[in-house]
Scaffold this motif. Structure first.
Motif, short mmCIF file in Angstrom:
data_model
loop_
_atom_site.label_atom_id
_atom_site.label_comp_id
_atom_site.label_asym_id
_atom_site.label_seq_id
_atom_site.Cartn_x
_atom_site.Cartn_y
_atom_site.Cartn_z
N ASN A 127 -38.40 -44.03 73.76
CA ASN A 127 -36.91 -44.61 73.13
C ASN A 127 -37.25 -44.54 71.54
O ASN A 127 -38.16 -45.43 71.27
CB ASN A 127 -36.61 -45.75 73.82
CG ASN A 127 -35.29 -46.16 73.32
OD1 ASN A 127 -34.64 -45.91 72.17
ND2 ASN A 127 -34.67 -47.07 74.13
N ILE A 128 -36.66 -44.02 70.85
CA ILE A 128 -37.01 -43.90 69.19
C ILE A 128 -36.54 -45.15 68.87
O ILE A 128 -37.03 -45.35 67.77
CB ILE A 128 -36.37 -42.70 68.69
CG1 ILE A 128 -34.84 -42.73 68.57
CG2 ILE A 128 -36.86 -41.39 69.08
CD1 ILE A 128 -34.05 -41.58 67.91
N ASN A 129 -35.71 -46.11 69.57
CA ASN A 129 -35.21 -47.35 69.23
C ASN A 129 -36.30 -48.57 69.38
O ASN A 129 -36.20 -49.57 68.87
CB ASN A 129 -33.95 -47.60 69.37
CG ASN A 129 -32.94 -46.73 68.83
OD1 ASN A 129 -32.97 -46.33 67.67
ND2 ASN A 129 -31.88 -46.49 69.57
N GLU A 130 -37.24 -48.20 70.04
CA GLU A 130 -38.12 -48.96 70.67
C GLU A 130 -39.58 -48.84 69.87
O GLU A 130 -39.74 -47.95 69.42
CB GLU A 130 -38.20 -49.09 72.02
CG GLU A 130 -36.94 -49.33 72.96
CD GLU A 130 -36.72 -50.74 72.77
OE1 GLU A 130 -37.48 -51.62 72.66
OE2 GLU A 130 -35.35 -51.09 72.97
N ASP A 131 -40.55 -50.19 70.05
CA ASP A 131 -41.51 -49.97 69.05
C ASP A 131 -42.44 -48.92 69.69
O ASP A 131 -42.80 -48.82 70.93
CB ASP A 131 -42.42 -51.41 69.46
CG ASP A 131 -43.46 -51.32 68.65
OD1 ASP A 131 -44.58 -51.03 69.07
OD2 ASP A 131 -43.56 -51.63 67.46
N GLN A 132 -42.85 -48.06 69.04
CA GLN A 132 -43.55 -46.79 69.53
C GLN A 132 -45.16 -47.29 70.07
O GLN A 132 -45.60 -46.75 71.18
CB GLN A 132 -43.86 -45.79 68.29
CG GLN A 132 -44.72 -44.48 68.74
CD GLN A 132 -44.81 -43.71 67.60
OE1 GLN A 132 -45.89 -43.29 67.24
NE2 GLN A 132 -43.50 -43.14 67.32
N ASN A 133 -45.79 -48.24 69.43
CA ASN A 133 -47.24 -48.72 69.84
C ASN A 133 -47.14 -49.56 71.23
O ASN A 133 -47.99 -49.14 72.14
CB ASN A 133 -47.73 -49.57 68.84
CG ASN A 133 -48.34 -49.06 67.66
OD1 ASN A 133 -48.45 -47.60 67.59
ND2 ASN A 133 -47.98 -49.48 66.46
N LYS A 134 -46.17 -50.22 71.22
CA LYS A 134 -45.57 -50.93 72.75
C LYS A 134 -45.61 -49.77 73.88
O LYS A 134 -46.08 -50.00 74.98
CB LYS A 134 -44.73 -51.77 72.78
CG LYS A 134 -44.85 -53.05 71.80
CD LYS A 134 -43.69 -53.88 71.82
CE LYS A 134 -44.09 -55.32 71.03
NZ LYS A 134 -42.86 -56.10 70.84
N GLN A 135 -44.90 -48.87 73.38
CA GLN A 135 -44.53 -47.81 74.46
C GLN A 135 -46.01 -46.99 74.76
O GLN A 135 -46.47 -46.62 76.02
CB GLN A 135 -43.52 -46.63 74.14
CG GLN A 135 -42.10 -47.34 74.00
CD GLN A 135 -41.11 -46.64 73.56
OE1 GLN A 135 -40.59 -45.55 74.46
NE2 GLN A 135 -40.73 -46.55 72.46
N ILE A 136 -46.69 -46.73 74.00
CA ILE A 136 -48.01 -45.96 74.16
C ILE A 136 -48.94 -47.00 75.13
O ILE A 136 -49.62 -46.36 75.86
CB ILE A 136 -48.64 -45.59 72.77
CG1 ILE A 136 -47.79 -44.63 72.15
CG2 ILE A 136 -50.04 -45.27 73.29
CD1 ILE A 136 -48.34 -44.38 70.60
N GLU A 137 -48.73 -48.31 74.58
CA GLU A 137 -49.69 -49.18 75.48
C GLU A 137 -49.31 -49.31 77.09
O GLU A 137 -50.25 -49.27 77.70
CB GLU A 137 -49.51 -50.55 74.88
CG GLU A 137 -50.40 -51.59 75.49
CD GLU A 137 -51.69 -51.44 75.36
OE1 GLU A 137 -52.73 -51.90 76.32
OE2 GLU A 137 -52.41 -50.62 74.27
#
Length: 282
Positions: free
Chosen positions: A241-251
């Protein structure tokens, strides 16, 4: 009765010689004619100078464009740019003029035409006497590869197409490959897409580049809003989701891979990280 005698004032008496008056009138006429002729000659001379200079600057071969220098090209052929100049020099300007003259060459028209074909960081066109045209460019750098309708294009960071390329010529993974699986986005030399999608993909590419756990094959854009899909080579698609924090999604991706899926990770079809703390996969 005494007769009144009129007193004559000799001081106010005017004496004139008709002979000298005639000579004076002739002299004035001669002076008038002489002045008019001089005025006509001066006016004629000025017009002749103006016409002569006009011919010299705009119609003679002195200021005819004979040399074109193209500097700073890397990927774009300098010969193609020179060809555009020569094509424009054949065009007319004003009633009798032609753009092969350095002064009559329309620099702004040429810059506009060039920008419709190519993209540049900087573009300067200078005229150098007597007949030299110098074009100095700095090309935009490749940022990513765009695939649409089985064609591949090098594009800059702003989404402008730089070159069409043969897919067999793509070597290594220096640039992210973005595949459009939705509605057509290519408009002449520009990708009609919101900049936030490109920025998100570039950040994701830099974050995962060189990560052996997630070898990047390509990024996918379709008609799903606010979504970027990462195709892992030999593995699943990962939805971001481009509106969510990228690092959290990778985590979240690291956790689901290391703690739950483990060796089954590459057997999955997709992993969806778009919804808060929840992760969906199939």
């Amino acid at each position: 009765m005494k007769r009144r005698i009129k007193k004559i004032d000799y001081h106010n008496k005017k004496y004139s010689n008709p002979f000298f008056q005639q000579r004076r009138k002739k002299r004035v006429r001669r002076l008038d004619w002489s002045f008019l002729w001089r005025k006509k000659i001066i006016t004629l001379s000025i017009w002749l100078i103006i016409i002569g200079l006009g011919w010299l600057f705009f119609f003679s071969n002195v200021f005819k464009i004979n040399t074109i220098s193209v500097e700073g090209t890397q990927k774009i052929s300098s010969g193609e740019i020179e060809g555009l100049v020569w094509d424009q020099t054949k065009e007319k300007r004003f009633l009798f003029g032609q753009q092969n003259n350095l002064f009559l060459f329309k620099k702004n028209q040429f810059i506009k035409n060039l920008k419709e074909r190519y993209t540049f960081d900087t573009l300067e066109v200078d005229k150098k006497m007597p007949g030299n045209l110098i074009i100095n460019v700095r090309e935009k750098s490749y940022a990513f590869i765009w695939r649409e309708n089985d064609k591949y294009y090098y594009c800059d960071i702003d989404g402008y197409v730089i070159d069409e390329i043969n897919p067999l010529e793509i070597k290594g993974k220096k640039y992210p490959l973005i595949e459009n699986q939705g509605q057509g986005k290519l408009r002449d030399i520009e990708i009609d897409i919101e900049k936030k999608y490109i920025d998100y993909i570039m950040d994701l590419f830099n974050n995962l580049k060189g990560n052996a756990q997630y070898p990047i094959e390509k990024f996918i854009l379709d008609n799903e809003a606010d979504t970027v899909k990462l195709q892992i080579a030999g593995g699943p698609q990962v939805f971001f989701n481009i509106n969510e924090d990228q690092n959290k999604q990778i985590e979240k991706l690291n956790i689901i891979k290391d703690e739950k899926l483990k060796d089954d990770f590459n057997k999955k079809f997709y992993i969806d990280l778009r919804y808060g703390d929840r992760v969906y996969y199939r």
